[in-house]
Motif scaffolding. Structure first.
Motif, PDB file in Angstrom:
ATOM      1  N   SER A 187     -39.146 -81.808 -94.516  1.00  0.00           N
ATOM      2  CA  SER A 187     -39.901 -81.118 -93.465  1.00  0.00           C
ATOM      3  C   SER A 187     -41.393 -81.395 -93.618  1.00  0.00           C
ATOM      4  O   SER A 187     -41.871 -81.816 -94.676  1.00  0.00           O
ATOM      5  CB  SER A 187     -39.641 -79.610 -93.520  1.00  0.00           C
ATOM      6  N   ASP A 188     -42.121 -81.156 -92.544  1.00  0.00           N
ATOM      7  CA  ASP A 188     -43.549 -81.485 -92.525  1.00  0.00           C
ATOM      8  C   ASP A 188     -44.331 -80.761 -93.611  1.00  0.00           C
ATOM      9  O   ASP A 188     -45.234 -81.326 -94.218  1.00  0.00           O
ATOM     10  CB  ASP A 188     -44.128 -81.160 -91.136  1.00  0.00           C
ATOM     11  N   ASN A 189     -43.977 -79.508 -93.869  1.00  0.00           N
ATOM     12  CA  ASN A 189     -44.704 -78.745 -94.892  1.00  0.00           C
ATOM     13  C   ASN A 189     -43.979 -78.750 -96.237  1.00  0.00           C
ATOM     14  O   ASN A 189     -44.335 -78.002 -97.135  1.00  0.00           O
ATOM     15  CB  ASN A 189     -44.917 -77.300 -94.429  1.00  0.00           C
ATOM     16  N   TYR A 242     -43.583 -88.086 -82.486  1.00  0.00           N
ATOM     17  CA  TYR A 242     -43.396 -86.873 -83.287  1.00  0.00           C
ATOM     18  C   TYR A 242     -41.924 -86.821 -83.705  1.00  0.00           C
ATOM     19  O   TYR A 242     -41.034 -87.060 -82.885  1.00  0.00           O
ATOM     20  CB  TYR A 242     -43.741 -85.621 -82.485  1.00  0.00           C
ATOM     21  N   GLU A 246     -41.551 -81.158 -85.734  1.00  0.00           N
ATOM     22  CA  GLU A 246     -42.728 -81.356 -84.876  1.00  0.00           C
ATOM     23  C   GLU A 246     -42.302 -81.820 -83.492  1.00  0.00           C
ATOM     24  O   GLU A 246     -42.910 -81.457 -82.485  1.00  0.00           O
ATOM     25  CB  GLU A 246     -43.675 -82.378 -85.505  1.00  0.00           C
ATOM     26  N   ARG A 269     -40.994 -90.240 -96.790  1.00  0.00           N
ATOM     27  CA  ARG A 269     -41.116 -88.984 -97.528  1.00  0.00           C
ATOM     28  C   ARG A 269     -40.399 -89.042 -98.871  1.00  0.00           C
ATOM     29  O   ARG A 269     -40.816 -88.397 -99.829  1.00  0.00           O
ATOM     30  CB  ARG A 269     -40.617 -87.831 -96.658  1.00  0.00           C
TER      31      ARG A 269
END
Length: 562
Positions: free
Chosen positions: A33-35, A54, A58, A107
């Motif tokens: 995930s982005d965070n 995106y 997002e 990631r």
């Protein structure tokens, strides 16, 4: 460098890495995930007006701002020519999947502080060759080398087995329902060895079916109020309602700028699931029937996948199987975890280094198309790999110099109803009267799922071969539900197969009658009506008169001692 396992799901994507440290293998989930707060990410892509991309959560957040720029659930269209339109531009499912896999790669490398060496990607057990090839292509575009593909249920079984201390032999049934697909596999596990006994599935049965019914209810509520302009995030709202009802008795939402309240209770969700149980139980029954064992010989039941969190569905499967399911399986991580263990090549053992061994099967039949589109099954479904089958074929015309070998995958009796995997022409055949040439066609599937098809003319030695990679796991949009369609079209297929067989027999009979007519010029035996019979048979073939052809075949074979 490291190897990883990837669960490229219809609704969510996850990845894991199994590493060796302190004399043992341990598995860690990659925060996607982005965070970095979650180990999975939504399988969703949104393009804005400036073509900025995106991904994941997002992409979902951008829906209200870019309602026409989103694409999701593209896994169910893999291997087809379907195009997703976003803001006037079109994208193939393989391109969208590549974007998701690129996110995973970036990631994972950031988290591991190293480069990805390769990956094992888990796919539905019923993905056909086109879908698997599309997945390979997506990974290649993303810069990921695919080490192997593994069926999702098998990955789940390995993840479960890795956590077990008692490794005595047992038969495990894995029921895996995701957003878009349902798979059932029967796996025999012993120590570090896994043998897939059977697999069955439906690539159009999953959580999305539930979401669509809830979405229809949302639209109906709005239409009843005279509202025909629906909120762009209606699909997301429907999914959230389903998820909430899997944990609570009721769920309420406010829809769009009109602030319309919509409420739904768990009993309504139960009714939706009830309508799906026939197809769900059919998948279970077919997997058991083809496994070679009985239901009572199953030792372990694993129920996994997001939709199975719905209590009614979980309990219905337990009740149908008359056994309790394993309760400590994490539906969101088990597929990726199992894939990563396979990528590492080892499973936790007494010495921490037990090499894993997987014995797979061919889950969907492989066949060869002959005259009038009939399919000759070369390797039946559930045949253990590696395997090889050879069958003799011959020519259908006098002095034929070449033949076409057409390779298909599926359970339907006619080639056009199955998935075309490849074809080639064998030339250099020794000219001979029809039916005299002897051509051996061989299908071989190795342990890595690579199918080789070869044809050789026994008279001249002329040979041709093609190689089709990764033929083990296997439905494209053109051939939806593959084996599920067998039952639906069973009676129709029987008629079409009978027609094709009658036509083939009639053409063979016509050829032999012409041969008799030519020979009687020098023979003592005279058939005075043979030319009329040849003409009558020719016209019946030309008009596809199946009833008359069947009658003439019986009559002429007796009359002419054929």
């Amino acid at each position: 460098m490291f190897s990883m396992g990837i669960d490229l799901g219809t609704g969510k994507t996850a990845a894991a890495v199994t590493v060796f440290s302190e004399l043992k293998y341990s598995t860690v989930m990659i925060p996607l995930s982005d965070n970095k707060s979650s180990t999975f990410v939504k399988s969703s892509v949104t393009f804005d007006m400036s073509d900025r991309i995106y991904t994941g959560n997002e992409a979902e957040k951008m829906l209200k701002k870019e309602p026409d720029g989103n694409a999701s659930n593209f896994k169910i269209k893999m291997g087809t020519d379907y195009l997703y339109e976003t803001g006037g531009k079109f994208h193939m499912p393989v391109e969208l999947s590549a974007i998701m896999l690129k996110l995973v790669k970036n990631r994972a490398e950031e988290f591991m502080n190293s480069k990805v060496k390769d990956a094992v990607i888990a796919v539905p057990a019923y993905f056909n060759q086109n879908q698997r090839n599309a997945t390979y292509e997506a990974a290649s575009i993303a810069g990921i080398k695919v080490k192997n593909m593994i069926s999702e249920p098998t990955a789940v079984a390995i993840s479960y087995w890795n956590s077990m201390k008692n490794r005595s032999a047992r038969n495990i049934m894995v029921f895996d329902m995701g957003s878009g697909t349902t798979d059932v596999s029967i796996v025999h596990a012993r120590d570090q060895s896994f043998t897939v006994l059977s697999t069955y599935g439906n690539t159009n049965l999953g959580g999305l079916n539930m979401d669509m019914e809830i979405e229809d209810a949302l639209k109906s509520r709005l239409r009843n109020l005279g509202i025909t302009s629906y909120p762009p995030d209606l699909k997301i709202i429907a999914e959230k309602i389903k998820i909430k009802l899997s944990r609570h008795e009721s769920a309420s939402v406010i829809l769009g700028k009109n602030k319309v309240k919509f409420s739904m209770d768990s009993q309504q969700l139960t009714q939706i699931v009830e309508r799906m149980t026939h197809e769900i139980f059919k998948c279970i029954d077919m997997a058991i029937n083809r496994s070679g064992i009985t239901k009572t010989m199953l030792d372990t039941l694993i129920i996994t996948g997001g939709p199975t969190k719905i209590p009614y569905l979980f309990n219905a499967i337990e009740k149908y199987m008359a056994m309790s399911a394993v309760k400590n399986i994490n539906s969101e991580t088990s597929v990726a975890t199992g894939a990563s263990i396979i990528a590492a090549g080892h499973i936790t053992g007494e010495n921490g280094q037990s090499r894993i061994k997987i014995n797979d099967i061919v889950p969907i039949s492989l066949g060869c198309v002959i005259l009038n589109d009939l399919v000759v099954t070369m390797i039946p479904a559930n045949t253990p790999v590696p395997c090889s089958r050879t069958r003799p074929f011959t020519t259908i015309k006098d002095y034929q110099k070449e033949i076409e070998v057409k390779v298909v995958q599926g359970e339907r009796p006619l080639g056009s109803d199955n998935v075309l995997m490849g074809n080639f022409r064998l030339t250099g055949i020794k000219p001979a009267p029809r039916g005299e040439a002897s051509i051996n066609v061989t299908y071989s599937v190795d342990k890595n799922g690579i199918l080789k098809v070869s044809a050789i003319d026994n008279a001249t030695g002329s040979r041709k071969e093609i190689k089709i990679e990764n033929a083990l796991q296997h439905s494209s949009d053109e051939v939806k539900e593959l084996k599920e369609t067998v039952k639906r079209y069973f009676n129709e297929d029987l008629k079409r197969k009978k027609m094709a067989e009658v036509m083939n027999n009639a053409e063979e009979l016509l050829y032999k009658l012409k041969g008799i007519a030519n020979k009687q010029l020098t023979s003592e035996t005279t058939h005075y009506n043979i030319n009329k019979d040849i003409l009558k048979l020719s016209k019946a073939i030309q008009n596809n008169n199946i009833a008359l052809l069947s009658q003439l075949e019986a009559t002429y074979k007796k009359e002419y001692s054929i």
